[in-house]
Scaffold this active site. Structure first.
Site, PDB file in Angstrom:
ATOM      1  N   ARG A  72       0.835  -1.211   0.000  1.00  0.00           N
ATOM      2  CA  ARG A  72       0.000   0.000   0.000  1.00  0.00           C
ATOM      3  C   ARG A  72       0.872   1.264   0.000  1.00  0.00           C
ATOM      4  NH1 ARG A  72      -4.241   0.025   4.593  1.00  0.00           N
ATOM      5  NH2 ARG A  72      -4.638   2.071   3.707  1.00  0.00           N
ATOM      6  N   GLN A 103      -9.197  10.711   7.596  1.00  0.00           N
ATOM      7  CA  GLN A 103      -9.110   9.291   7.961  1.00  0.00           C
ATOM      8  C   GLN A 103      -8.083   8.592   7.077  1.00  0.00           C
ATOM      9  OE1 GLN A 103     -13.416   7.676   8.557  1.00  0.00           O
ATOM     10  NE2 GLN A 103     -13.586   9.513   7.318  1.00  0.00           N
ATOM     11  N   ASN A 104      -7.589   9.293   6.052  1.00  0.00           N
ATOM     12  CA  ASN A 104      -6.671   8.668   5.109  1.00  0.00           C
ATOM     13  C   ASN A 104      -5.263   8.596   5.689  1.00  0.00           C
ATOM     14  OD1 ASN A 104      -8.885   8.710   3.509  1.00  0.00           O
ATOM     15  ND2 ASN A 104      -8.226  10.425   2.238  1.00  0.00           N
ATOM     16  N   HIS A 121      -6.208   8.430  11.610  1.00  0.00           N
ATOM     17  CA  HIS A 121      -5.848   6.999  11.555  1.00  0.00           C
ATOM     18  C   HIS A 121      -4.363   6.768  11.302  1.00  0.00           C
ATOM     19  CE1 HIS A 121     -10.318   5.860  10.538  1.00  0.00           C
ATOM     20  NE2 HIS A 121     -10.116   6.034  11.828  1.00  0.00           N
ATOM     21  N   CYS A 151      14.235  -1.308  21.678  1.00  0.00           N
ATOM     22  CA  CYS A 151      13.835  -2.387  22.592  1.00  0.00           C
ATOM     23  C   CYS A 151      13.802  -3.765  21.927  1.00  0.00           C
ATOM     24  CB  CYS A 151      12.477  -2.083  23.221  1.00  0.00           C
ATOM     25  SG  CYS A 151      11.100  -2.282  22.079  1.00  0.00           S
ATOM     26  N   GLY A 188     -15.971  12.408   0.780  1.00  0.00           N
ATOM     27  CA  GLY A 188     -15.414  11.114   0.382  1.00  0.00           C
ATOM     28  C   GLY A 188     -15.339  10.085   1.485  1.00  0.00           C
ATOM     29  N   SER A 190     -17.660   7.095   3.769  1.00  0.00           N
ATOM     30  CA  SER A 190     -18.909   6.356   3.926  1.00  0.00           C
ATOM     31  C   SER A 190     -19.484   6.547   5.328  1.00  0.00           C
ATOM     32  CB  SER A 190     -18.676   4.861   3.673  1.00  0.00           C
ATOM     33  OG  SER A 190     -17.786   4.346   4.642  1.00  0.00           O
ATOM     34  N   ASN A 214     -20.144  13.455  -1.973  1.00  0.00           N
ATOM     35  CA  ASN A 214     -20.037  12.014  -2.216  1.00  0.00           C
ATOM     36  C   ASN A 214     -20.918  11.687  -3.427  1.00  0.00           C
ATOM     37  OD1 ASN A 214     -20.108   9.140  -2.039  1.00  0.00           O
ATOM     38  ND2 ASN A 214     -19.762   9.252   0.178  1.00  0.00           N
ATOM     39  N   ALA A 232     -15.057  14.212  -5.440  1.00  0.00           N
ATOM     40  CA  ALA A 232     -14.355  15.271  -4.702  1.00  0.00           C
ATOM     41  C   ALA A 232     -13.404  16.074  -5.588  1.00  0.00           C
ATOM     42  CB  ALA A 232     -13.583  14.647  -3.535  1.00  0.00           C
TER      43      ALA A 232
HETATM   44  P1  OAD Z   1     -14.857   4.032   2.500  1.00  0.00           P
HETATM   45  O1  OAD Z   1     -14.220   3.183   1.450  1.00  0.00           O
HETATM   46  O2  OAD Z   1     -15.657   3.368   3.568  1.00  0.00           O
HETATM   47  O3  OAD Z   1     -15.804   5.098   1.817  1.00  0.00           O
HETATM   48  C1  OAD Z   1     -15.377   5.849   0.710  1.00  0.00           C
HETATM   49  C2  OAD Z   1     -16.517   6.760   0.318  1.00  0.00           C
HETATM   50  O4  OAD Z   1     -16.047   7.588  -0.738  1.00  0.00           O
HETATM   51  C3  OAD Z   1     -17.768   6.028  -0.184  1.00  0.00           C
HETATM   52  O5  OAD Z   1     -18.916   6.543   0.471  1.00  0.00           O
HETATM   53  C4  OAD Z   1     -17.803   6.370  -1.679  1.00  0.00           C
HETATM   54  O6  OAD Z   1     -19.136   6.524  -2.156  1.00  0.00           O
HETATM   55  C5  OAD Z   1     -17.069   7.690  -1.717  1.00  0.00           C
HETATM   56  N1  OAD Z   1     -16.388   8.003  -2.980  1.00  0.00           N
HETATM   57  C6  OAD Z   1     -15.939   7.166  -3.950  1.00  0.00           C
HETATM   58  N2  OAD Z   1     -15.354   7.840  -4.935  1.00  0.00           N
HETATM   59  C7  OAD Z   1     -15.425   9.165  -4.595  1.00  0.00           C
HETATM   60  C8  OAD Z   1     -14.990  10.371  -5.198  1.00  0.00           C
HETATM   61  N3  OAD Z   1     -14.353  10.390  -6.361  1.00  0.00           N
HETATM   62  N4  OAD Z   1     -15.233  11.532  -4.533  1.00  0.00           N
HETATM   63  C9  OAD Z   1     -15.868  11.552  -3.328  1.00  0.00           C
HETATM   64  N5  OAD Z   1     -16.312  10.434  -2.728  1.00  0.00           N
HETATM   65  C10 OAD Z   1     -16.090   9.262  -3.340  1.00  0.00           C
HETATM   66  O7  OAD Z   1     -13.682   4.931   3.124  1.00  0.00           O
HETATM   67  P2  OAD Z   1     -13.655   5.750   4.496  1.00  0.00           P
HETATM   68  O8  OAD Z   1     -14.994   6.322   4.814  1.00  0.00           O
HETATM   69  O9  OAD Z   1     -12.512   6.682   4.388  1.00  0.00           O
HETATM   70  O10 OAD Z   1      -9.814   2.872   8.685  1.00  0.00           O
HETATM   71  O11 OAD Z   1     -13.303   4.600   5.514  1.00  0.00           O
HETATM   72  C11 OAD Z   1     -13.055   4.934   6.840  1.00  0.00           C
HETATM   73  C12 OAD Z   1     -12.039   4.013   7.431  1.00  0.00           C
HETATM   74  O12 OAD Z   1     -12.381   2.653   7.181  1.00  0.00           O
HETATM   75  C13 OAD Z   1     -10.655   4.132   6.847  1.00  0.00           C
HETATM   76  O13 OAD Z   1      -9.933   5.218   7.367  1.00  0.00           O
HETATM   77  C14 OAD Z   1     -10.039   2.835   7.265  1.00  0.00           C
HETATM   78  C15 OAD Z   1     -11.172   1.892   6.930  1.00  0.00           C
HETATM   79  O14 OAD Z   1     -11.242   0.734   7.644  1.00  0.00           O
HETATM   80  C16 OAD Z   1      -8.740   2.257   9.204  1.00  0.00           C
HETATM   81  O15 OAD Z   1      -7.933   1.669   8.509  1.00  0.00           O
HETATM   82  C17 OAD Z   1      -8.656   2.378  10.681  1.00  0.00           C
END
Ligand code: OAD
Length: 250
Positions: A72, A103-104, A121, A151, A188, A190, A214, A232
């Site tokens: 990654r 969160q990225n 995160h 350590c 961006g 969920s 979104n 976005a």
């Molecule tokens: P998700 O993959 O859950 O959600 C991504 C969101 O972005 C979805 O609602 C899509 O509809 C939307 N999306 C897709 N393409 C897009 C675009 N071009 N512009 C805007 N939105 C778009 O990702 P996160 O909500 O970031 O945590 O997930 C949260 C956390 O879940 C992450 O930080 C990670 C994961 O498990 C950890 O690793 C702790």
């Protein structure tokens, strides 16, 4: 519809003392970084989180977890910030108090020139000692996690795994940003992973206008004041231009 929503959000942001933006994987999707939950393409559709993103997984099979994060890391190093990241960096410079919680873990906001980023995160490019949590500098090219130079415990990626606490400083700053803001924009995400998703409700309870960018529907929608159904990388530059037109920015 989106035009009117962009106008309304720009007006609210231009009038705000504090604007807080919460970003998720969708903001980096247009840079080519896979999201977590999008059908078919999301990372969690291809890999099981509990097998790769938990302390138990690392204890059980450190090499596999380490190699997945190296993969990654390499993916992220091969891509560039997009117009959405750049627009947010310009809004940070234009507005009196814009706070960004992400969160990225890809570091793309900073690479786009954003100065203050609350990394909720953690960050993929950072390594920490698995025993003590302290940040360490190691040769991370190996196929197995190196030993902590202090350590001897294993070194791991500096990201938050399922079941782990948010870094206290990031949590404190994020809660303060949600409570202080006049406008909370979720872009961006969920909004399925807590406590990050709870920041939106926290802001609402403290009187903020809430908005989301979104292209797809999300669990957030019924409670939002403003919803912009666009990607976005397209919506954020359009938003930035509208804010600049109101505030007289360039
Ligand atoms: P998700 O993959 O859950 O959600 C991504 C969101 O972005 C979805 O609602 C899509 O509809 C939307 N999306 C897709 N393409 C897009 C675009 N071009 N512009 C805007 N939105 C778009 O990702 P996160 O909500 O970031 O945590 O997930 C949260 C956390 O879940 C992450 O930080 C990670 C994961 O498990 C950890 O690793 C702790």
């Amino acid at each position: 519809m989106n035009e009117a929503s962009l106008d309304a959000l720009a007006a609210a942001m231009a009038a705000a003392s504090t604007v807080t933006v919460l970003t998720g994987a969708g903001v980096s999707a247009d840079s080519g970084v896979p999201t977590f939950r999008d059908a078919g393409e999301g990372l969690w559709a291809r890999f099981r989180p509990e097998e790769l993103a938990s302390p138990e997984a690392f204890d059980h099979d450190p090499d596999t977890v380490w190699q997945w994060y190296r993969w990654r890391q390499q993916c992220v190093q091969a891509v560039e910030p997009n117009a959405g990241h750049r627009a947010l960096a310009r809004l940070e410079a234009d507005l009196p108090d814009l706070r960004l919680i992400t969160q990225n873990v890809d570091g793309l906001h900073a690479r786009a020139g954003h100065r203050n980023v609350i990394e909720f995160h953690g960050n993929l490019q950072v390594n920490v000692c698995h025993a003590e949590g302290r940040r360490v500098t190691v040769d991370d090219e190996a196929d197995s996690p190196p030993a902590c130079p202090r350590c001897g415990a294993l070194v791991r990626p500096g990201v938050v795994w399922f079941g782990e606490a948010i870094p206290p400083a990031a949590l404190e700053q994020a809660v303060a940003a949600a409570e202080a803001c006049d406008v909370l924009l979720a872009a961006g995400t969920s909004a399925q992973v807590y406590p990050a998703a709870g920041l939106i409700d926290l802001a609402r309870r403290h009187g903020a206008t809430t908005a989301a960018i979104n292209p797809d529907a999300s669990a957030l929608d019924p409670a939002l004041d403003i919803r912009i159904a666009m990607g976005a990388a397209e919506a954020l530059p359009a938003l930035r231009d509208r804010v600049a037109a109101i505030t007289g920015g360039s």
